[in-house]
Structure formats: C-alpha cells, structure tokens
Design a protein around this motif. Structure first.
Motif: not given
Length: 122
Positions: A111-122
């Motif tokens: 729960a303390d981990q940061p959310l993953p960075k969003p991946v932009q679609s191509k």
C-alpha cells in the motif's frame, strides 16, 4: 441545529472484539519472541526487525475500528503482556501470529508503494 450537532458528535467507543483481543495476544507473542531472540535464547523467524512496526499497525487499526483512545489500546496491550508472562509459550500460536504479522506487513508495504507511471499508447 441540534440535529447537526449530534451528527458531528463522535461515536461512542466500542469494546474490543474477540478479533482485537486475538490481535493483541499476537502482538504480545511476537514481542516475547523478539525479546528472546534479542537475548539469544530463541530461534525461528526473526521477528525483531518487524515486530515493533506491526504492533503499531495493529494498535492503529484497533484505535480506528473501536474509537478507543491510543492510551486505552496501549493499556490493553500491557495487560495482555502481564497476563501472558506466566503462561507457557505455544509454538503453533507463535507460528500463526508470525504468519499474520508477515502477511499484514506485506500488505502495508504494498500500500505504501507508489503507483506505476502511466504508459502512453501509440
């Protein structure tokens, strides 16, 4: 106006449930094991590093769920420790408490981990 004041009034604290009492008993078991490991007279899973953190998590959860002040929960833990001092240790209980501690610490760490960075679609 009176109704609004009643809605803002804090709820009355509830008593400790069987689950809360079981969790407090587990905190005591882990504390006894950690003390024995510190003195070099016990083996098994090393609980010294995580026992204090887990006790805080359990205490915070009980305060939140019951509305009891921290001092009341701390007193309940102290009384459980005093009552446990004369009881013989049960390895099966310690194993169950250790598993519970490790499971809850893993959930708290996730729960303390940061959310993953969003991946932009191509």
């Amino acid at each position: 106006m009176l109704i609004f004041a009643l809605l803002l009034a804090p709820a009355a604290p509830s008593a400790l449930s069987e689950i809360h009492q079981r969790d407090i008993a587990c905190v005591v078991e882990i504390a006894v094991q950690a003390d024995a490991q510190k003195r070099g007279i016990a083996g098994g899973t090393d609980v010294q590093a995580n026992g204090k953190r887990w006790a805080g998590i359990v205490g915070d959860r009980i305060v939140f769920e019951t509305g009891q002040p921290r001092e009341v929960v701390a007193l309940a833990m102290q009384e459980a420790a005093q009552a446990s001092a004369t009881k013989p240790r049960d390895g099966a209980v310690l194993d169950a408490c250790t598993r519970q501690m490790l499971r809850e610490l893993a959930a708290a760490s996730a729960a303390d981990q940061p959310l993953p960075k969003p991946v932009q679609s191509k």
